[in-house]
Design a protein around this motif. Structure first.
Motif, mmCIF file in Angstrom:
data_model
loop_
_atom_site.group_PDB
_atom_site.id
_atom_site.type_symbol
_atom_site.label_atom_id
_atom_site.label_comp_id
_atom_site.label_asym_id
_atom_site.label_seq_id
_atom_site.Cartn_x
_atom_site.Cartn_y
_atom_site.Cartn_z
ATOM 1 N N GLY A 100 0.856 -1.181 0.000
ATOM 2 C CA GLY A 100 0.000 0.000 0.000
ATOM 3 C C GLY A 100 0.889 1.227 0.000
ATOM 4 O O GLY A 100 1.799 1.340 -0.821
ATOM 5 N N LEU A 101 0.674 2.112 0.948
ATOM 6 C CA LEU A 101 1.463 3.339 1.018
ATOM 7 C C LEU A 101 2.595 3.257 2.041
ATOM 8 O O LEU A 101 3.361 4.201 2.191
ATOM 9 C CB LEU A 101 0.554 4.530 1.329
ATOM 10 N N THR A 102 2.699 2.140 2.741
ATOM 11 C CA THR A 102 3.785 1.952 3.704
ATOM 12 C C THR A 102 5.032 1.504 2.954
ATOM 13 O O THR A 102 4.977 0.582 2.145
ATOM 14 C CB THR A 102 3.406 0.905 4.765
ATOM 15 N N LEU A 103 6.151 2.167 3.229
ATOM 16 C CA LEU A 103 7.420 1.843 2.580
ATOM 17 C C LEU A 103 8.284 1.009 3.513
ATOM 18 O O LEU A 103 8.241 1.177 4.737
ATOM 19 C CB LEU A 103 8.184 3.115 2.222
ATOM 20 N N TYR A 104 9.097 0.144 2.898
ATOM 21 C CA TYR A 104 10.040 -0.684 3.636
ATOM 22 C C TYR A 104 11.376 -0.642 2.917
ATOM 23 O O TYR A 104 11.434 -0.626 1.692
ATOM 24 C CB TYR A 104 9.561 -2.139 3.688
ATOM 25 N N THR A 105 12.454 -0.640 3.686
ATOM 26 C CA THR A 105 13.778 -0.717 3.107
ATOM 27 C C THR A 105 14.688 -1.496 4.058
ATOM 28 O O THR A 105 14.662 -1.259 5.270
ATOM 29 C CB THR A 105 14.360 0.681 2.775
ATOM 30 N N PRO A 106 15.448 -2.466 3.534
ATOM 31 C CA PRO A 106 16.328 -3.238 4.400
ATOM 32 C C PRO A 106 17.502 -2.398 4.875
ATOM 33 O O PRO A 106 17.969 -1.508 4.158
ATOM 34 C CB PRO A 106 16.796 -4.381 3.505
ATOM 35 N N THR A 107 17.962 -2.704 6.079
ATOM 36 C CA THR A 107 19.123 -2.018 6.627
ATOM 37 C C THR A 107 19.759 -2.891 7.688
ATOM 38 O O THR A 107 19.169 -3.864 8.154
ATOM 39 C CB THR A 107 18.741 -0.639 7.212
ATOM 40 N N SER A 108 20.950 -2.517 8.075
ATOM 41 C CA SER A 108 21.616 -3.189 9.184
ATOM 42 C C SER A 108 21.314 -2.426 10.468
ATOM 43 O O SER A 108 21.262 -1.183 10.463
ATOM 44 C CB SER A 108 23.135 -3.219 8.953
ATOM 45 N N VAL A 109 21.137 -3.154 11.542
ATOM 46 C CA VAL A 109 20.897 -2.498 12.833
ATOM 47 C C VAL A 109 22.139 -1.751 13.312
ATOM 48 O O VAL A 109 22.056 -0.949 14.227
ATOM 49 C CB VAL A 109 20.432 -3.507 13.911
ATOM 50 N N GLU A 110 23.276 -1.991 12.661
ATOM 51 C CA GLU A 110 24.532 -1.359 13.059
ATOM 52 C C GLU A 110 24.893 -0.137 12.208
ATOM 53 O O GLU A 110 26.025 0.318 12.244
ATOM 54 C CB GLU A 110 25.661 -2.387 13.007
ATOM 55 N N THR A 111 23.945 0.409 11.450
ATOM 56 C CA THR A 111 24.239 1.564 10.601
ATOM 57 C C THR A 111 23.938 2.870 11.323
ATOM 58 O O THR A 111 23.214 2.900 12.318
ATOM 59 C CB THR A 111 23.405 1.533 9.308
ATOM 60 N N HIS A 112 24.471 3.942 10.760
ATOM 61 C CA HIS A 112 24.181 5.275 11.294
ATOM 62 C C HIS A 112 22.699 5.597 11.177
ATOM 63 O O HIS A 112 22.134 6.235 12.062
ATOM 64 C CB HIS A 112 25.007 6.341 10.559
ATOM 65 N N LYS A 113 22.070 5.138 10.083
ATOM 66 C CA LYS A 113 20.648 5.495 9.903
ATOM 67 C C LYS A 113 19.784 4.900 10.994
ATOM 68 O O LYS A 113 18.829 5.527 11.433
ATOM 69 C CB LYS A 113 20.160 5.165 8.499
ATOM 70 N N ALA A 114 20.129 3.704 11.472
ATOM 71 C CA ALA A 114 19.359 3.106 12.569
ATOM 72 C C ALA A 114 19.476 3.967 13.823
ATOM 73 O O ALA A 114 18.476 4.244 14.503
ATOM 74 C CB ALA A 114 19.839 1.692 12.836
ATOM 75 N N GLU A 115 20.672 4.422 14.102
ATOM 76 C CA GLU A 115 20.893 5.306 15.258
ATOM 77 C C GLU A 115 20.181 6.647 15.065
ATOM 78 O O GLU A 115 19.552 7.174 15.987
ATOM 79 C CB GLU A 115 22.395 5.519 15.445
ATOM 80 N N GLU A 116 20.264 7.188 13.862
ATOM 81 C CA GLU A 116 19.609 8.474 13.577
ATOM 82 C C GLU A 116 18.098 8.367 13.745
ATOM 83 O O GLU A 116 17.461 9.271 14.287
ATOM 84 C CB GLU A 116 19.970 8.928 12.155
ATOM 85 N N ILE A 117 17.516 7.260 13.302
ATOM 86 C CA ILE A 117 16.063 7.070 13.428
ATOM 87 C C ILE A 117 15.665 6.855 14.877
ATOM 88 O O ILE A 117 14.616 7.328 15.309
ATOM 89 C CB ILE A 117 15.590 5.936 12.487
ATOM 90 N N ASP A 118 16.513 6.182 15.646
ATOM 91 C CA ASP A 118 16.245 6.056 17.079
ATOM 92 C C ASP A 118 16.189 7.432 17.744
ATOM 93 O O ASP A 118 15.371 7.677 18.622
ATOM 94 C CB ASP A 118 17.316 5.205 17.769
ATOM 95 N N ASN A 119 17.068 8.338 17.302
ATOM 96 C CA ASN A 119 17.124 9.685 17.880
ATOM 97 C C ASN A 119 16.038 10.605 17.345
ATOM 98 O O ASN A 119 15.590 11.515 18.049
ATOM 99 C CB ASN A 119 18.491 10.320 17.637
ATOM 100 N N ASN A 120 15.636 10.408 16.086
ATOM 101 C CA ASN A 120 14.627 11.266 15.455
ATOM 102 C C ASN A 120 13.995 10.467 14.310
ATOM 103 O O ASN A 120 14.633 10.254 13.282
ATOM 104 C CB ASN A 120 15.261 12.552 14.924
ATOM 105 N N PRO A 121 12.741 10.030 14.461
ATOM 106 C CA PRO A 121 12.132 9.143 13.461
ATOM 107 C C PRO A 121 11.641 9.843 12.187
ATOM 108 O O PRO A 121 11.150 9.181 11.281
ATOM 109 C CB PRO A 121 10.953 8.533 14.222
#
Length: 140
Positions: free
Chosen positions: A41-62
């Motif tokens: 539908g309109l929900t997007l998904y993208t694979p990533t590693s839990v050890e990336t900067h983006k995972a940390e950035e999203i934890d800090n600001n979604p």
């Protein structure tokens, strides 16, 4: 353009364009990178590693921003600007759903403990360069 027409065009772009840019917030500033996107539908998904900067950035600001759909054929190419909130989803079902062999470049398999999925719930979708009166906003 009617809302149903906008939604169909948005879904068409999501179906046919898998590579886009994802911007997160890093130190109060945007941080962008290319990602591969899947959607339900309109929900997007993208694979990533839990050890990336983006995972940390999203934890800090979604809050995230996605650009998706530009073909590079000219100034009139339709594309999407998507604002939303991301969260890390580690469900086995979702990993199974998005897994393909191309991901083996970064992960040992769909059971790799570092594999996770960013789930992006849009708060606003703007359809750009479609017709004479753009952008148009899809009501969510």
């Amino acid at each position: 353009m009617e809302q149903e027409q906008i939604k169909q065009k948005v879904l068409d772009i999501l179906d046919h364009h898998k590579i886009g840019s994802l911007a997160t917030v890093k130190g109060g500033k945007p941080h962008s990178r290319y990602m591969t996107f899947f959607h339900d539908g309109l929900t997007l998904y993208t694979p990533t590693s839990v050890e990336t900067h983006k995972a940390e950035e999203i934890d800090n600001n979604p809050n995230v921003h996605v650009l998706l759909g530009y073909d590079g054929e000219g100034f009139g190419d339709a594309y999407l600007e998507i604002e939303g909130k991301a969260k890390i989803n580690g469900s086995k079902e979702l990993k199974d759903q998005i897994w393909n062999e191309q991901l083996s470049r970064w992960f040992a398999g769909k059971d790799d403990p570092n594999l996770s999925v960013l789930e992006i719930q849009p708060s606003e979708i703007r359809l750009m360069n479609e017709g004479k009166s753009t952008p148009v906003i899809l009501d969510l």
